[in-house]
Structures are given as C-alpha cells and as structure tokens.
Design a protein around this motif. Structure first.
Motif, PDB file in Angstrom:
ATOM      1  N   TYR A  33      18.785 -10.048  -5.343  1.00 34.19           N
ATOM      2  CA  TYR A  33      19.856 -10.397  -5.260  1.00 34.19           C
ATOM      3  C   TYR A  33      20.460 -11.555  -6.751  1.00 34.19           C
ATOM      4  CZ  TYR A  33      20.602  -8.927  -0.421  1.00 34.19           C
ATOM      5  OH  TYR A  33      20.803  -8.053   0.575  1.00 34.19           O
ATOM      6  N   LYS A  34      19.383 -12.307  -7.116  1.00 29.89           N
ATOM      7  CA  LYS A  34      20.069 -12.888  -8.298  1.00 29.89           C
ATOM      8  C   LYS A  34      20.181 -11.899  -9.445  1.00 29.89           C
ATOM      9  CE  LYS A  34      18.640 -17.421 -10.046  1.00 29.89           C
ATOM     10  NZ  LYS A  34      17.696 -18.269 -10.234  1.00 29.89           N
ATOM     11  N   GLN A  68      23.836  -9.866  -9.570  1.00 29.23           N
ATOM     12  CA  GLN A  68      24.759 -10.333 -10.294  1.00 29.23           C
ATOM     13  C   GLN A  68      25.119  -9.913 -11.739  1.00 29.23           C
ATOM     14  OE1 GLN A  68      24.425 -14.567  -9.318  1.00 29.23           O
ATOM     15  NE2 GLN A  68      24.941 -14.429  -7.290  1.00 29.23           N
ATOM     16  N   ARG A  93      11.066  -5.203   1.985  1.00 28.91           N
ATOM     17  CA  ARG A  93      12.149  -5.391   2.878  1.00 28.91           C
ATOM     18  C   ARG A  93      12.224  -6.804   3.226  1.00 28.91           C
ATOM     19  NH1 ARG A  93      16.105  -3.373   5.304  1.00 28.91           N
ATOM     20  NH2 ARG A  93      16.217  -3.100   7.264  1.00 28.91           N
ATOM     21  N   TYR A 129      13.835 -11.132   1.887  1.00 30.82           N
ATOM     22  CA  TYR A 129      14.966 -11.723   1.791  1.00 30.82           C
ATOM     23  C   TYR A 129      15.528 -11.746   0.294  1.00 30.82           C
ATOM     24  CZ  TYR A 129      11.515 -15.322  -0.183  1.00 30.82           C
ATOM     25  OH  TYR A 129      10.614 -16.106  -0.738  1.00 30.82           O
ATOM     26  N   PRO A 130      14.754 -11.548  -0.768  1.00 27.50           N
ATOM     27  CA  PRO A 130      15.174 -11.512  -2.006  1.00 27.50           C
ATOM     28  C   PRO A 130      15.865 -10.218  -2.728  1.00 27.50           C
ATOM     29  CG  PRO A 130      13.139 -11.948  -2.317  1.00 27.50           C
ATOM     30  CD  PRO A 130      13.346 -11.666  -1.029  1.00 27.50           C
ATOM     31  N   GLN A 179      18.839  -4.201  -0.928  1.00 25.79           N
ATOM     32  CA  GLN A 179      18.176  -2.993   0.011  1.00 25.79           C
ATOM     33  C   GLN A 179      18.891  -1.714  -0.615  1.00 25.79           C
ATOM     34  OE1 GLN A 179      15.513  -3.264   2.416  1.00 25.79           O
ATOM     35  NE2 GLN A 179      15.525  -5.292   1.163  1.00 25.79           N
ATOM     36  N   GLU A 233      24.584  -1.274  -2.591  1.00 27.51           N
ATOM     37  CA  GLU A 233      25.430  -2.440  -2.064  1.00 27.51           C
ATOM     38  C   GLU A 233      26.193  -3.086  -2.923  1.00 27.51           C
ATOM     39  OE1 GLU A 233      23.203  -5.548  -0.127  1.00 27.51           O
ATOM     40  OE2 GLU A 233      21.370  -4.353   0.509  1.00 27.51           O
ATOM     41  N   PHE A 234      25.971  -2.754  -4.224  1.00 32.29           N
ATOM     42  CA  PHE A 234      26.830  -3.613  -5.203  1.00 32.29           C
ATOM     43  C   PHE A 234      27.809  -2.321  -5.964  1.00 32.29           C
ATOM     44  CE2 PHE A 234      23.810  -6.562  -3.973  1.00 32.29           C
ATOM     45  CZ  PHE A 234      24.581  -7.700  -4.275  1.00 32.29           C
TER      46      PHE A 234
END
Lengths: 171, 223
Positions: free
Chosen positions: B88-89, B92, B121, B123-124, B127, B131-132
């Motif tokens: 996720y980091k 961006q 699968r 938290y960081p 998936q 998604e982005f």
C-alpha cells in the motif's frame, strides 16, 4: 492470564548487583519452570516492571551496570489480559555479554514511556511498535508510522486485526 | 513496410515503392509507429523485476519488438510494467507514476502479486494493482518466464494496433486531430476502396471502451 510464574528472586545467572538494583525498582522475575518449556528457549533472565519504573530501570542498567546495547524492543498483544499489551525490551552488556529481558504492561490507548532518550536504537523500534500495535510512546521525538502509509487504518499486529480481507484502506 | 499489421491498411498506389505513394489512415500509421516503439517504465518490485531484466537482455531480447528503451522517468514512457509485490505504501508511488505518464499509456500487471496480491494475502499488500490503476494485461506466473512476458508484449502490440481513438474522437466532433489527415484517398479511390472499407468496418460507432479495459479478448495465457 499469564502462564508464567513470577518470583521475587532473580535467576542465578543474574549478577547480584543487577538483581538487587532491579528488585529495588519493584521488578518481579519470571519463573519459567512453571511453563514446562525447554530451558534453552528460556535462557534469558526476564523481569516484569511497573510502567512508572520502566525508563528508570533502563537508565540504571545503562549507567551503572553497563547494559549499553538495546537489542530488541517490541510488544505482544494478549487480548484476554488486562492490561492488554506487554512491551518487551532486551538489553545487553556489551562488555560481559550479559543479556536481560524486561517487560511492562500497558492498556489499550495508554502510553508507554519512551526509551529513545536513553537508546537511539529505540527510535525506529518504538515507531514500529506504534505502527503495528497502536501503542503510543511518551517522549518519543517523532512518533509516526514507519512501515505502513501514514493514513493506514488499523493496527495490523493486534490479534483482532483481520487475517485477510482488510480493504478499508483505499487511495 | 514489410510489417503485416500496417500493410493491412496500406495500399501501394503504383504497386512499387519507387516513386509511388501509400494510402492509409492516419490512425493505422500512428498505431504502427506506436506499437513498434513502446517505451516501458519497469516498476520492478521483487523477483518479477529480475525476470523482466532477463526479458530485456540478449537471450530473450525485447529489442526485437522495438521495446528495449526502458525509461525510468514516467514522462518518457508509455508502458507501465508493474513487476512484483505492490504494498500500500508503494501504491501511492505507483499511482503517481501512472498519473505522470502522458497518454497514450498502457499498464501490464506482471506476475501473481501484481495481478492479485499473489500468496501475500495480508495487511500491507495490495490485492491486485487494479485496485488503484486500470490494467491492460495480466501475466500469470510466479514469476512469469520471459517467454510469457514477451507473449504479453506481443499481445500489447496487437492491442495498440486496434486502437481507434482518433476515429472516435473525430466522430464525437471534439477532434484534436486535423480532419484532412485521416483519409488521404481523393482521386485514387478505386484502388484504396477495399482497404478503406475494411478499415471502416472496424470503426463501429459507440463510446470508446473504458480506459485500460480489454474487451472481447481473454487475458494473456501461458502456453
């Protein structure tokens, strides 16, 4: 509750002066014999401290007993316990290579005193603990998330964090 | 001009290249140029990045298809190749790179992680990069072999070849393109007619497909 027993007597591997100093600060020593664990996994002497004495204990160990190296600093989440979190730190005497493990307990939302003024190496470790467990460290110079994005929602290493499917965070 | 894709729309008016001229559409000429000059921006995030390097190196040699000029500036690239595990980091950063790329731009999700999060699968890990950002192609594999990457790049060339954004823009009336440039057949219509008819068939009226969504074509599969 905890499966570890606690006694007022330090294990024989702890030097008398250290044992005396920590006991004077109200430390209770872990008695791993009650757990039945193989001794080789429980070789490090460990003590539980009151949160109010946390920094004082490390300051004493560092300045008077040569424990000048912070090896590890983290936390464990026990959702059934009150207070919920156990903060763990491991220090070493870099001359004698004695190792000590100290812990303290903090409740959810409660701050833990920071060790960063004493050990520079605690800086990132405390940020990581904050990032993963949401434990704030009082006195930390810059307590921000270190791994996750700043706007990440949740504390991933808490036991109630979902194992998968955490999709609350969206850009 | 031996390229099969371009010749489908190109008619030599004299039957020889010497002293003659070519009839085509601006769209097909532009597509032909674009597909043979893809500048990838490799976003190597883990082991897939290594496989991409192998694809670019001499043994597999991406330059055979005009794609060897990998650029690490989004301003100079038109293919974002996300190779590896996206956190996720990092998402961006990826989104910012994508936003900085000039149109037209394409995106390939290389490997299981970029496509779906793969085995992570947790938290960081994102998936799936869709998604982005919109994704044109997904390459399966963990990591995919260079063969699979090359296959995907060839599929991408086919997709670029089918692009009809100029014609759709003209039809919509908001053309950024000079209208005279599209059809250059006046006077020699007879010879050009079959190619034009063929081309017109492909330009079906309607909205342009949603950016990045490949319609009617199954995802690239490994043999």
């Amino acid at each position: 509750m905890s499966s570890i027993g606690y006694t007022n007597d330090a294990p024989p591997t702890v030097k008398t002066a250290v044992a005396y100093a920590l006991s004077a600060l109200g430390a209770r020593w872990c008695d791993y014999a009650a757990t039945g664990a193989a001794p080789r996994f429980r070789a490090t002497p460990a003590a539980l401290l009151e949160k109010a004495r946390w920094v004082e204990a490390f300051a004493t160990l560092k300045k008077e007993h040569g424990f000048d190296l912070l090896l590890d600093h983290s936390a464990v989440d026990y959702p059934d316990r009150t207070p919920r979190f156990t903060v763990v730190a491991v220090v070493e005497n870099s001359t004698t290579h004695d190792v000590l493990l100290l812990k303290t307990r903090v409740a959810d939302g409660e701050a833990c005193p920071s060790l960063t003024p004493l050990f520079r190496s605690a800086d990132w470790a405390e940020r990581e603990t904050y990032d993963m467990f949401g434990i704030p460290f009082e006195g930390h110079p810059e307590l921000t998330r270190i791994y996750m994005p700043q706007d990440y929602d949740g504390w991933p290493l808490r036991k109630d964090f979902p194992m998968e499917g955490h999709l609350k965070f969206r850009d | 001009m031996a390229d099969s894709a371009a010749t489908a729309d190109v008619v030599s008016a004299t039957g020889s290249t010497e002293g003659g001229f070519l009839l085509s559409t601006l769209q097909s000429m532009v597509n032909w140029c674009r597909k043979n000059s893809v500048w990838p921006l490799p976003l190597g995030l883990s082991c897939c990045g290594i496989e991409f390097m192998a694809t670019a190196c001499s043994r597999y040699d991406m330059s055979r298809f005009g794609m060897e000029v990998a650029r690490f500036s989004p301003r100079q690239a038109d293919l974002l190749l996300v190779a590896g595990t996206l956190t996720y980091k990092m998402a961006q950063v990826m989104t910012r790179l994508y936003d900085q790329m000039a149109e037209p731009r394409w995106v390939i999700a290389m490997g299981a992680c970029a496509s779906s999060g793969g085995m992570f699968r947790s938290y960081p890990v994102v998936q799936g990069i869709d998604e982005f950002i919109p994704v044109d192609f997904y390459i399966p594999g963990c990591p995919p072999r260079p063969d699979a990457v090359l296959n995907c790049l060839l599929q991408l060339q086919k997709k670029i070849e089918r692009d009809r954004s100029y014609r759709l823009a003209l039809d919509a009336g908001d053309a950024p393109v000079a209208k005279g440039g599209l059809v250059a057949v006046s006077g020699r219509g007879e010879m050009a007619a079959p190619a034009l008819a063929q081309a017109a068939d492909r330009y079906v009226e309607g909205a342009r497909p949603k950016a990045g969504v490949e319609t009617g074509t199954p995802p690239v599969r490994q043999r």
